[in-house]
Design an enzyme around this catalytic site. Structure first.
Site, short mmCIF file in Angstrom:
data_model
loop_
_atom_site.label_atom_id
_atom_site.label_comp_id
_atom_site.label_asym_id
_atom_site.label_seq_id
_atom_site.Cartn_x
_atom_site.Cartn_y
_atom_site.Cartn_z
N LYS A 88 -18.70 1.79 47.28
CA LYS A 88 -17.52 2.51 47.80
C LYS A 88 -16.28 2.07 47.06
O LYS A 88 -15.41 2.87 46.76
CB LYS A 88 -17.33 2.20 49.28
CG LYS A 88 -18.23 2.94 50.19
CD LYS A 88 -17.84 2.70 51.64
CE LYS A 88 -18.05 1.26 52.07
NZ LYS A 88 -19.44 0.87 52.27
N LYS B 61 -22.55 -0.78 39.31
CA LYS B 61 -23.17 -0.82 40.63
C LYS B 61 -22.55 0.27 41.53
O LYS B 61 -21.33 0.39 41.56
CB LYS B 61 -22.92 -2.21 41.25
CG LYS B 61 -23.46 -2.33 42.66
CD LYS B 61 -22.93 -3.55 43.38
CE LYS B 61 -23.20 -3.36 44.85
NZ LYS B 61 -22.56 -3.98 45.84
N LYS C 220 -11.02 -10.85 49.11
CA LYS C 220 -10.40 -9.78 49.90
C LYS C 220 -8.88 -9.92 49.89
O LYS C 220 -8.16 -8.93 49.77
CB LYS C 220 -10.94 -9.78 51.33
CG LYS C 220 -12.34 -9.23 51.42
CD LYS C 220 -12.89 -9.27 52.84
CE LYS C 220 -14.31 -8.74 52.89
NZ LYS C 220 -14.97 -9.04 54.16
P1 ADP Z 1 -20.24 -0.99 49.21
O1 ADP Z 1 -20.42 -1.82 47.94
O2 ADP Z 1 -20.42 0.46 48.93
O3 ADP Z 1 -18.97 -1.32 49.95
P2 ADP Z 1 -21.48 -2.61 51.20
O4 ADP Z 1 -20.94 -3.84 50.54
O5 ADP Z 1 -20.92 -2.16 52.50
O6 ADP Z 1 -21.44 -1.39 50.15
O7 ADP Z 1 -23.05 -2.81 51.32
C1 ADP Z 1 -23.83 -2.56 52.45
C2 ADP Z 1 -25.28 -2.89 52.09
O8 ADP Z 1 -25.78 -2.03 51.06
C3 ADP Z 1 -25.47 -4.33 51.58
O9 ADP Z 1 -26.66 -4.85 52.11
C4 ADP Z 1 -25.61 -4.17 50.07
O10 ADP Z 1 -26.40 -5.20 49.51
C5 ADP Z 1 -26.27 -2.79 49.95
N1 ADP Z 1 -25.81 -2.12 48.71
C6 ADP Z 1 -24.59 -1.60 48.49
N2 ADP Z 1 -24.49 -1.04 47.26
C7 ADP Z 1 -25.69 -1.23 46.67
C8 ADP Z 1 -26.24 -0.87 45.37
N3 ADP Z 1 -25.52 -0.21 44.47
N4 ADP Z 1 -27.52 -1.21 45.10
C9 ADP Z 1 -28.27 -1.88 46.03
N5 ADP Z 1 -27.81 -2.23 47.26
C10 ADP Z 1 -26.55 -1.92 47.59
#
Ligand code: ADP
Ligand code: TRP
Length: 322
Positions: free
Chosen positions: A193, A190, A111
């Protein structure tokens, strides 16, 4: 019945990856476990310093969960800051947490490398997370792979505390969703966001269709065979399409004749219909914010009762009772 707990950051629009990777599983645990779900607004403060964004995001995250089927009567559902006991426990735990343990955390380093301010809150993020988990004597904590190290920190702290002050905390087990396929985004990476490649689940029809139409595909001519397993459009379709529909499209990929444009149109309609009920429900919930607050406050009351039991024990163990 296992006690399962997980926290979710109130950070922006929920996407298909979040839903299939995490929310759907959490909601299904409601049937078979003693489920604790909470919105981690204190953790979000390590990156969000915008009053409106944090408060609106918190209510929106609550509406997301309820709209998608979380039943607050069959689990404990609250906002982290409404249970202030967690901050006291965090302090106690932080006095036992070696600096080296936190200095090794990848998430902090990643981060900071991305430009997020290296605050004390960001550094001690894993201690607050340990307090979240230990306060409720959680047995199982489902998290994504990125949170695995934080779970190890929580376990280390619990073991250290128990060894020093006597058995107090349940040592939590992680449930890492290795098997949950990573949902691909518009560009095939993947869905995340941070990559700007998401399909948010609560978009209105027009912007949703536009997103789906922008899924990147290769330039193979329609009549040529294609490998469905290598196609992000096919991977997304397989999350929504019924078996026979999927088998039909699979044949077209393998034998030639799969037209991406038509498949995208089908995918758009499937996503729209899959979340139609939830979308309506979310609108209703956001128009009724007093109801949302009431649900969250009741959840916090329930959570505080459990938290008080652990905190009492901790105060006694460490000598804060006199
Ligand atoms: P982002 O990557 O969009 O910031 P987060 O890190 O906030 O998402 O993830 C929140 C939850 O959603 C976590 O438990 C994460 O494992 C799941 N998650 C996020 N993106 C994916 C994806 N592309 N495939 C499967 N699970 C995901
Ligand atoms: N750090 C987690 C994440 O970013 C969120 C979180 C905070 C959490 N406290 C927790 C997850 C306790 C599980 C248990 O995804």
């Amino acid at each position: 019945m296992k006690r399962i707990l997980s926290g979710i950051q109130p950070s922006g629009q929920l996407h298909i990856g979040n839903y299939f990777g995490m929310m759907k599983t959490m909601i299904s645990h409601m049937e078979t476990s003693d489920l604790y779900v909470f919105i981690v607004n204190l953790h979000a403060m390590t990156t969000v310093h915008d009053r409106e964004k944090l408060s609106a995001g918190t209510l929106e995250a609550a509406a997301d969960f309820l709209a998608l089927g979380l039943d607050p009567d069959r689990c404990t559902f609250w906002v982290q800051s409404d249970v202030p006991e967690v901050c006291e426990l965090m302090w106690v735990l932080s006095t036992l947490t070696p600096m080296g343990l936190l200095e090794r955390c990848h998430s902090y380093k990643d981060k900071v490398a991305k430009g997020i301010g290296a605050s004390h809150g960001l550094f001690s993020y894993p201690v607050l997370m340990a307090a979240d988990i230990l306060l409720f004597q959680s047995e199982v904590v489902p998290v994504g792979k990125d949170q695995k190290q934080h779970l190890e920190v929580a376990r280390d702290i619990a073991i250290k505390f128990n060894n020093h002050f006597g058995e107090t905390f349940v040592v939590p087990e992680p449930a890492i969703s290795e098997t949950t396929a990573i949902v691909p985004g518009l560009d095939g990476q993947k869905m995340s966001k941070s990559y700007g490649n998401t399909i948010p689940i609560f978009l209105d029809d027009k912007p949703l269709r536009k997103k789906v139409m922008s899924i990147q595909t290769d330039a193979t001519p329609v009549e040529d065979p294609k490998d469905p397993e290598k196609c992000n459009l096919y991977a997304l379709l397989s999350l929504f399409a019924a078996k026979d529909k999927l088998a039909e499209v699979h044949d077209l990929y393998v034998n030639g004749g799969a037209a991406y444009g038509y498949i995208k149109q089908d995918l758009f309609e499937l996503i729209r219909d899959y979340f139609a009920g939830a979308r309506e429900k979310k609108k209703e919930l956001l128009e009724n914010q007093d109801y949302l607050r009431d649900v969250l406050h009741k959840g916090a009351d329930k959570a505080r009762q459990k938290a008080a039991v652990t905190l009492d024990l901790v105060r006694d163990r460490v000598g804060l009772r006199y």
